[in-house]
Design a protein around this motif. Structure first.
Motif, PDB file in Angstrom:
ATOM      1  N   ASP A   1       0.820  -1.207   0.000  1.00  0.00           N
ATOM      2  CA  ASP A   1       0.000   0.000   0.000  1.00  0.00           C
ATOM      3  C   ASP A   1       0.856   1.261   0.000  1.00  0.00           C
TER       4      ASP A   1
ATOM      5  N   THR B   1      -3.104  -4.804  -9.675  1.00  0.00           N
ATOM      6  CA  THR B   1      -3.057  -4.769  -8.214  1.00  0.00           C
ATOM      7  C   THR B   1      -2.662  -6.113  -7.611  1.00  0.00           C
TER       8      THR B   1
ATOM      9  N   VAL C   1      -4.018  10.301   0.525  1.00  0.00           N
ATOM     10  CA  VAL C   1      -4.525   9.380  -0.494  1.00  0.00           C
ATOM     11  C   VAL C   1      -3.938   8.004  -0.189  1.00  0.00           C
ATOM     12  N   HIS C   2      -4.813   7.031   0.011  1.00  0.00           N
ATOM     13  CA  HIS C   2      -4.386   5.654   0.269  1.00  0.00           C
ATOM     14  C   HIS C   2      -4.732   4.800  -0.947  1.00  0.00           C
ATOM     15  N   ALA C   3      -3.846   3.880  -1.308  1.00  0.00           N
ATOM     16  CA  ALA C   3      -4.142   2.980  -2.421  1.00  0.00           C
ATOM     17  C   ALA C   3      -3.319   1.709  -2.305  1.00  0.00           C
ATOM     18  N   SER C   4      -3.907   0.621  -2.771  1.00  0.00           N
ATOM     19  CA  SER C   4      -3.186  -0.648  -2.842  1.00  0.00           C
ATOM     20  C   SER C   4      -2.561  -0.728  -4.220  1.00  0.00           C
ATOM     21  N   ILE C   5      -1.250  -0.967  -4.270  1.00  0.00           N
ATOM     22  CA  ILE C   5      -0.558  -0.916  -5.558  1.00  0.00           C
ATOM     23  C   ILE C   5       0.148  -2.226  -5.921  1.00  0.00           C
TER      24      ILE C   5
ATOM     25  N   ILE D   1      -7.663   1.654 -10.898  1.00  0.00           N
ATOM     26  CA  ILE D   1      -8.211   1.943  -9.577  1.00  0.00           C
ATOM     27  C   ILE D   1      -8.589   3.414  -9.491  1.00  0.00           C
ATOM     28  N   ASP D   2      -9.523   3.729  -8.618  1.00  0.00           N
ATOM     29  CA  ASP D   2      -9.833   5.139  -8.385  1.00  0.00           C
ATOM     30  C   ASP D   2      -9.425   5.483  -6.956  1.00  0.00           C
ATOM     31  N   PHE D   3      -9.078   6.719  -6.744  1.00  0.00           N
ATOM     32  CA  PHE D   3      -8.617   7.162  -5.432  1.00  0.00           C
ATOM     33  C   PHE D   3      -9.205   8.534  -5.119  1.00  0.00           C
TER      34      PHE D   3
ATOM     35  N   ILE E   1       1.048   6.111  -9.836  1.00  0.00           N
ATOM     36  CA  ILE E   1       0.046   6.822  -9.036  1.00  0.00           C
ATOM     37  C   ILE E   1       0.595   8.147  -8.514  1.00  0.00           C
TER      38      ILE E   1
ATOM     39  N   THR F   1     -14.986   8.445 -12.664  1.00  0.00           N
ATOM     40  CA  THR F   1     -14.059   7.324 -12.520  1.00  0.00           C
ATOM     41  C   THR F   1     -14.262   6.272 -13.606  1.00  0.00           C
TER      42      THR F   1
END
Length: 229
Positions: free
Chosen positions: A43, A69, A171-175, A161-163, A192, A142
């Motif tokens: 993440d 992802t 901003v959190h995201a799983s990458i 993905i949308d964030f 990102i 999105t």
């Protein structure tokens, strides 16, 4: 304060808290500190110099990760009968309309993304209290409200993905996954970060990207040097 486990102590010992790592080094390190028996998620958390309470400083967008992802994204296509075959052929996990609308009303939300067509949005309005808090409400911005259902499904399955910046400006995201090669984690993170740079609001003043942290599901955060990414 909770006590650290032996594995957590070992993981922390590998990270220099006073150091800002390069994206390349952090991507290798996040794999090293992973200790869970499952394939942990990788993440990213980016602290932005914006005030999310102001509409002109809201940061929201979509990005297609070059290497996906690493997880199987469950897609529900809420479409009219003429689009059902298209959605199914594109790989949607669930396809339908009224039957799934009723399931959602009854509390079912066991999906990751919902894609629909403009004509169905009116029926989704009453379900906003259920879908909104879970981040499942389709949005034209999105790409989840579209007539090109097949393309939307394929993009989500491929790693789109949308964030959205949260109320604290992060901003959190799983990458990806720790099983990814470090180079793939670098590519996804870079994608990102650069997307966020392009979305900088004109109203945002001062330092825009204040901090960046990379972590795995059960591991500690690794601070990146914002100027080196």
């Amino acid at each position: 304060m909770a006590r650290l486990t032996k594995k957590q102590k070992v993981a922390l010992s590998k990270i220099d808290k006073n150091k800002l790592y390069s994206l390349k080094d952090a991507s290798s390190l996040v794999k090293e500190v992973s200790s869970a028996k499952f394939d942990e998620s990788v993440d990213i958390a980016v602290k932005l110099g914006v005030d999310p309470r102001k509409a002109n400083q809201m940061v929201r967008g979509v990005v297609t990760l070059p290497h996906g992802t690493g997880r199987d994204v469950r897609v529900l296509a809420l479409v009219t009968p003429d689009k059902a075959a298209e959605a199914t052929a594109a790989g949607a996990d669930y396809v339908g309309l009224d039957d799934y609308l009723q399931k959602i009303k009854d509390g079912w939300t066991d999906v990751d993304v919902i894609i629909t067509v403009p004509s169905v949005m009116g029926k989704l309005g009453p379900l906003g209290k259920i879908l909104g808090p879970r981040g499942l409400m389709p949005n034209p911005k999105t790409g989840t409200v579209t007539m090109d259902v097949a393309k939307a499904v394929q993009e989500v399955k491929a790693g789109k993905i949308d964030f959205k910046v949260d109320k604290t400006g992060i901003v959190h995201a799983s990458i990806g996954r720790v099983s990814f090669d470090a180079d793939k984690i670098v590519d996804n993170a870079h994608e990102i970060i650069q997307t966020l740079v392009k979305l900088k609001p004109t109203a945002a003043k001062g330092t825009y990207i204040k901090s960046i942290y990379l972590s795995c599901t059960m591991g500690p955060g690794i601070a990146l040097d914002p100027k080196a990414v």
